[in-house]
Scaffold this motif. Sequence first.
Motif, PDB file in Angstrom:
ATOM      1  N   GLU A 135       7.587 -13.850  27.678  1.00  0.00           N
ATOM      2  CA  GLU A 135       7.286 -12.595  28.364  1.00  0.00           C
ATOM      3  C   GLU A 135       7.518 -12.743  29.871  1.00  0.00           C
ATOM      4  N   LEU A 136       7.140 -13.889  30.417  1.00  0.00           N
ATOM      5  CA  LEU A 136       7.417 -14.153  31.835  1.00  0.00           C
ATOM      6  C   LEU A 136       8.912 -14.293  32.077  1.00  0.00           C
ATOM      7  N   LYS A 139      10.546 -10.911  32.458  1.00  0.00           N
ATOM      8  CA  LYS A 139      10.316 -10.350  33.792  1.00  0.00           C
ATOM      9  C   LYS A 139      11.219 -11.024  34.827  1.00  0.00           C
ATOM     10  N   SER A 140      11.340 -12.336  34.717  1.00  0.00           N
ATOM     11  CA  SER A 140      12.077 -13.092  35.729  1.00  0.00           C
ATOM     12  C   SER A 140      13.572 -12.833  35.669  1.00  0.00           C
ATOM     13  N   HIS A 142      14.925 -10.060  34.788  1.00  0.00           N
ATOM     14  CA  HIS A 142      15.088  -8.753  35.430  1.00  0.00           C
ATOM     15  C   HIS A 142      15.042  -8.892  36.954  1.00  0.00           C
ATOM     16  N   ILE A 143      14.069  -9.640  37.454  1.00  0.00           N
ATOM     17  CA  ILE A 143      13.920  -9.798  38.905  1.00  0.00           C
ATOM     18  C   ILE A 143      15.171 -10.423  39.520  1.00  0.00           C
ATOM     19  N   GLY A 205      12.574  -5.654  32.115  1.00  0.00           N
ATOM     20  CA  GLY A 205      11.535  -6.439  32.760  1.00  0.00           C
ATOM     21  C   GLY A 205      10.137  -6.197  32.231  1.00  0.00           C
ATOM     22  N   THR A 206      10.018  -5.769  30.992  1.00  0.00           N
ATOM     23  CA  THR A 206       8.707  -5.416  30.468  1.00  0.00           C
ATOM     24  C   THR A 206       8.512  -6.001  29.073  1.00  0.00           C
ATOM     25  N   THR A 207       7.264  -5.962  28.609  1.00  0.00           N
ATOM     26  CA  THR A 207       6.921  -6.387  27.255  1.00  0.00           C
ATOM     27  C   THR A 207       6.444  -5.177  26.471  1.00  0.00           C
TER      28      THR A 207
END
Length: 221
Positions: A135-136, A139-140, A142-143, A205-207
Amino acid sequence: MTKSILITGHTGNLGSICVEYFKSKEWNVTGISRSNGYDLTDYTYNHPLFDNDNHYDLVFMCHGIVESALIRQINYVIWDQIIETNLKSIVELTGELIKRDRLNDNALIVYCSSIQATHPREGRFLYGLSKLGLELLAKSVHIEHSPKIRSIALRLGQMEKLMANRTFTDEERLAIEQFTPLPWVNCLDVAKLVECLYEQRSLSGTTINVDSGHSLSVWPK
C-alpha cells in the motif's frame, strides 16, 4: 491499438482468472509465475521477463504466499519466504519496469494488498506487514512517477477461490462467513474492476477496499 497487460502469478487463484478475462477482452497478455520457470523473488538484470521488448499499459501483481507464524515463532526462514516473495520481489519488479522504460504513458500498476494489513488474524503478522508495504509502494510510485505511471493497491478480503495450499475446514468457513456481510470476493469481479481502474485516469496513489464489508466487522476467534 491493442493494450498490453503483465500479470504475475498468472496460474494462481486470482491470476488465472485475470488471464482468461483480459484475453477475452482482446488485451495482449503476458503471464509469469514459478510454474512456467520464472523466479518471482529475484529480478536481476538478466531476468527472462526482459528478453523481449514488451511494453505494458497495465501491470497486475498477483503473486504471493501465505504462511502462518506467531510473532514469538518468527525466524529468518519464514521472514525470507514471506517478505521476499510478497514485498521485496514486487518492489524490485516495479523498479525494473520503470528503469527499463517498459511502461507506456498512463500505465497503471495494481498491487494486491489484503485485509490482513489492517485487520490481521492470529499468526498473520508478517503476511500483513508485507501487504501494508504494498500500500505504501502504491503511494510512492504515484508520488515519484505520476502522471506517466499510476498505481493503486486493492485491499482484498477473503476470496471465494483460495490461494494455493490454503484450505478451510467447514467450521472455519462458517465462522468467517458469519462475520462477512457480503459474498466473498469473486476473482472475475476483481479482474473487471482492474480493467475499469485503468480507464479511471484521475485515480492513483490510493488503496481501495474490496473486502465484502469484512473490515467493518471482526475476525472470528
